[in-house]
Design a protein around this motif. Structure first.
Motif, PDB file in Angstrom:
ATOM      1  N   UNK A  94      20.860  30.828  34.462  1.00 35.37           N
ATOM      2  CA  UNK A  94      20.722  29.789  34.733  1.00 35.37           C
ATOM      3  C   UNK A  94      21.236  28.523  35.023  1.00 35.37           C
ATOM      4  N   UNK A  95      20.616  27.383  35.985  1.00 33.68           N
ATOM      5  CA  UNK A  95      21.413  26.418  36.107  1.00 33.68           C
ATOM      6  C   UNK A  95      19.927  25.165  36.224  1.00 33.68           C
ATOM      7  N   UNK A  96      20.203  24.009  36.322  1.00 30.46           N
ATOM      8  CA  UNK A  96      19.753  22.994  36.275  1.00 30.46           C
ATOM      9  C   UNK A  96      20.006  21.326  36.225  1.00 30.46           C
ATOM     10  N   UNK A  97      19.367  20.544  37.164  1.00 33.32           N
ATOM     11  CA  UNK A  97      20.566  19.404  37.268  1.00 33.32           C
ATOM     12  C   UNK A  97      19.563  18.093  35.999  1.00 33.32           C
ATOM     13  N   UNK A  98      20.533  17.318  35.947  1.00 31.94           N
ATOM     14  CA  UNK A  98      19.685  16.680  35.275  1.00 31.94           C
ATOM     15  C   UNK A  98      18.739  14.789  35.542  1.00 31.94           C
ATOM     16  N   UNK A  99      18.223  14.814  35.765  1.00 35.36           N
ATOM     17  CA  UNK A  99      17.234  13.665  36.427  1.00 35.36           C
ATOM     18  C   UNK A  99      17.711  13.132  37.714  1.00 35.36           C
ATOM     19  N   UNK A 100      19.047  12.440  37.330  1.00 35.21           N
ATOM     20  CA  UNK A 100      19.423  11.857  38.538  1.00 35.21           C
ATOM     21  C   UNK A 100      20.702  12.573  39.084  1.00 35.21           C
ATOM     22  N   UNK A 101      20.600  13.416  38.837  1.00 39.28           N
ATOM     23  CA  UNK A 101      21.938  14.560  39.958  1.00 39.28           C
ATOM     24  C   UNK A 101      23.087  13.872  39.373  1.00 39.28           C
ATOM     25  N   UNK A 102      23.486  13.058  37.966  1.00 41.44           N
ATOM     26  CA  UNK A 102      24.480  13.612  37.263  1.00 41.44           C
ATOM     27  C   UNK A 102      25.211  14.301  36.971  1.00 41.44           C
ATOM     28  N   UNK A 103      24.387  15.216  36.657  1.00 42.78           N
ATOM     29  CA  UNK A 103      25.476  16.425  35.971  1.00 42.78           C
ATOM     30  C   UNK A 103      24.272  17.345  36.466  1.00 42.78           C
ATOM     31  N   UNK A 104      24.903  18.931  36.403  1.00 42.70           N
ATOM     32  CA  UNK A 104      24.514  19.961  35.664  1.00 42.70           C
ATOM     33  C   UNK A 104      24.808  21.265  34.718  1.00 42.70           C
ATOM     34  N   UNK A 105      24.031  21.827  34.460  1.00 43.10           N
ATOM     35  CA  UNK A 105      23.252  22.373  33.560  1.00 43.10           C
ATOM     36  C   UNK A 105      23.998  23.959  33.869  1.00 43.10           C
ATOM     37  N   UNK A 106      25.204  24.640  33.267  1.00 45.61           N
ATOM     38  CA  UNK A 106      24.602  25.905  33.921  1.00 45.61           C
ATOM     39  C   UNK A 106      25.129  26.609  32.250  1.00 45.61           C
ATOM     40  N   UNK A 107      24.061  27.994  31.574  1.00 48.84           N
ATOM     41  CA  UNK A 107      23.756  29.122  30.668  1.00 48.84           C
ATOM     42  C   UNK A 107      25.187  30.188  31.843  1.00 48.84           C
ATOM     43  N   UNK A 108      25.593  30.641  30.670  1.00 51.05           N
ATOM     44  CA  UNK A 108      26.176  32.040  30.712  1.00 51.05           C
ATOM     45  C   UNK A 108      25.452  33.526  30.367  1.00 51.05           C
ATOM     46  N   UNK A 109      25.949  34.279  30.953  1.00 53.32           N
ATOM     47  CA  UNK A 109      24.571  35.374  30.766  1.00 53.32           C
ATOM     48  C   UNK A 109      25.383  36.390  29.422  1.00 53.32           C
TER      49      UNK A 109
END
Length: 642
Positions: free
Chosen positions: A111-126
């Motif tokens: 999974x992937x998702x950006x923070x509200x202001x595009x400052x961070x990217x969150x990634x989830x491994x399988x």
């Protein structure tokens, strides 16, 4: 192969395909573009004009994707072979180019998702990685990471970010539901487990709305968590008591919150429902399914909802199904009615054919289906035979008949019929037990009254079709191949044909005398064959990765070319004037060769699955290639070669 990349590239006109990965369909914030994946490619498609742009950079299939809230970035993750690190690519949306390539997770990005202001990217491994990592988008570096769940919990399946807080995000999965706090200064993330009591739930999707965290589960209900107290607030639609309203069958696989305590829910059974929820006078949460929809085009196959994408505030939304269909809905309608905007193959495409007299449409085949397409990518006709694979299709030159080969050993003939319900295929005849091990190859003569078929047992048979196309008769059986027949080509004057086989032989047959005219041998499994323009030579290829020119009269080898550095060549076609040969195979590269010089003159890169078949349109305007991942790629034929 290296030299091939230095030459001209084929221009990709458009792509027919959609992977149907979980949460893998997005609407860009500009509301004008759909973003989805096909194999290892990310596709940006204008909703109204259907114009496409492709982003290619992954070495494996895309497993997840997301779009930033500002629309400046797209992020996509992939799945790769065991033991390797899986790439995350951040794409610059305006430039349509790679912005950053990130590597840390093993095997798969879940999974992937950006923070509200595009400052961070969150990634989830399988499953093989099990970690969550926060990336700084500006510096392109990892800030911190942590195991996504406790050792006693199962796999974490989904991530979501807080709507406004850059330092808060959420994860959920099998027996795990967590609220995380990000401490950038100390480069740490701290989880807090949500207490859901004695219930045991597997969450598959997650979204924050207002002060609630909504989680869809495999048991078909929705967990509502108060973010402030980190406690379970409600459970619906049925919850522990399912007398009033049942849970969603096959689990909740996608959800999207709209407004005023309303959300869209997609199930593993293919249902899309508009659900409202509120507190009643007894302070209990009440759920109401206001409207729902099922795909009427699905018969008995199990099809689930893979993704729900809102366009703007949700007045219009898109639904992607696991069978690679995309529908558009309008909430303003009194009933939920899906408008099919994209349909494509969801399994390996086995064959492709053009009518002899037009380049405006083509036909493809796969498991249980024959489909007709216009050159703009729109499907206009479909014929289904449940649980059987169509291995080959052929069209008569007058356009009256469609002949198809099937792995149940039958040859089925169809004519076109138009009635009040529209245009459809009308079954004219079925040849039962045409071949004992399935029909593997098929071709028909120019008059349409003679079918040449090849089977898994190696026999090549000639069938005579009656004048009214209603009956057939076996005219001759030629038994010289010892392995499965892979391809059949008939000469322009219908007096000769050539068949290639997995037994390492290619045989040229005299159709007038109905015997072998010539045979060639090679230490390979022959997979494809074509005649040259004068029909005094044939070109073969297969698992040995060689293009071999043979003399038709004496069977001598004229020329040998290295067709590929890796993987067999599965498909081949030649232009009407005989000047250009197109090839493709397990290396996923489409190549155009100058027939006389034997040089590669252009290369097409875009397939993520093994290329199965290639056809050049009769007017030499396009090349259509199909692959094992269900993709259909339409390329522009180079103008300087026409």
């Amino acid at each position: 192969m290296a030299k091939c990349y230095d030459g001209p590239r084929l221009e990709l006109d458009y792509v027919i395909g959609y992977s149907g990965i979980p949460n893998g369909l997005k609407v860009h914030p500009d509301r004008q573009h759909l973003i989805y994946s096909l194999g290892n490619t990310v596709i940006i498609e204008n909703i109204e004009t259907k114009k496409q742009q492709t982003l290619m950079g992954h070495s494996g299939d895309v497993s997840c994707l997301t779009v930033s809230n500002t629309g400046n970035y797209i992020a996509s993750g992939q799945v790769i072979h065991m033991g390797f690190k899986a790439d995350i690519i951040i794409w610059d949306y305006q430039k349509k180019e790679l912005y950053a390539r990130l590597q840390l997770h093993k095997v798969k990005i879940e999974g992937l998702v950006f923070s509200p202001n595009d400052t961070y990217l969150l990634s989830l491994g399988g499953q093989d990685d099990g970690s969550v990592v926060v990336w700084d988008v500006k510096t392109k570096d990892a800030i911190c990471g942590s195991p996504a769940q406790l050792e006693s919990a199962g796999i974490t399946a989904a991530v979501a970010y807080h709507e406004t807080d850059e330092n808060c995000f959420f994860t959920c999965g099998d027996g795990t539901l967590r609220v995380w706090e990000l401490d950038v200064k100390n480069r740490k993330i701290k989880p807090t487990d949500v207490n859901i009591g004695q219930m045991n739930r597997v969450c598959k999707c997650i979204q924050m709305k207002d002060n609630y965290l909504l989680c869809g589960t495999t048991t078909g209900d929705i967990l509502g968590v108060n973010i402030g107290s980190k406690l379970l607030q409600f459970l619906g639609p049925g919850g522990p008591n399912i007398k009033t309203q049942k849970n969603f069958s096959c689990g909740v696989t996608a959800l999207a919150h709209i407004k005023d305590n309303q959300m869209l829910i997609g199930s593993g059974e293919g249902e899309v429902a508009l659900v409202s929820y509120h507190l009643n006078k007894k302070n209990n949460w009440v759920f109401k399914k206001e409207r729902n929809w099922f795909d009427k085009n699905v018969s008995k196959e199990k099809v689930g909802v893979a993704a729900i994408a809102l366009r703007g505030k949700g007045h219009q939304f898109f639904v992607g199904l696991t069978n690679s269909q995309i529908y558009r809905f309008n909430l303003s309608d009194s009933e939920l009615e899906g408008n099919l905007i994209k349909t494509c193959h969801n399994s390996s495409v086995t064959d492709i054919a053009f009518p002899a007299r037009t380049s405006e449409l083509f036909v493809t085949s796969q498991l249980g289906q024959i489909r007709f397409w216009l050159m703009n990518g729109k499907e206009i006709l479909r014929q289904e035979v449940a649980n059987m694979t169509c291995t080959s299709v052929a069209l008569t030159q007058d356009g009256r008949m469609v002949y198809s080969a099937w792995n149940d050993g039958k040859i089925r003939g169809y004519s076109f019929k138009r009635d009040k319900s529209g245009l459809h295929l009308d079954p004219k005849f079925t040849i039962h037990d045409a071949h004992s091990n399935g029909v593997t190859a098929l071709a028909c003569t120019s008059d349409g009254h003679c079918i040449i078929s090849g089977g898994g047992e190696g026999q090549v048979r000639i069938w005579r079709v009656s004048d009214d196309y209603c009956t057939t008769q076996l005219e001759h059986n030629m038994m010289e191949h010892k392995g499965s027949v892979s391809a059949i080509r008939i000469s322009k004057h219908d007096n000769m044909c050539v068949s290639s086989s997995f037994d390492g032989t290619t045989i040229i047959w005299n159709l007038e005398r109905k015997n072998r005219s010539q045979i060639v041998f090679a230490n390979t499994l022959f997979k494809c064959v074509v005649y040259n323009r004068e029909e005094n030579q044939i070109v073969t290829s297969g698992t040995d990765r060689k293009l071999v020119y043979w003399d038709v009269l004496d069977g001598s080898r004229i020329r040998v070319l290295d067709g590929s550095e890796s993987g067999s060549i599965n498909a081949m076609d030649i232009t009407a004037d005989g000047s250009v040969i197109a090839t493709g195979g397990d290396d996923k590269i489409l190549k155009l060769w100058n027939y006389d010089t034997g040089e590669v003159i252009s290369v097409g890169l875009g397939h993520s699955g093994n290329i199965q078949r290639i056809k050049i349109s009769p007017d030499n305007s396009h090349i259509v290639s199909v692959s094992a991942d269900g993709a259909i790629l339409v390329w522009k034929f180079p103008r300087d070669l026409i």
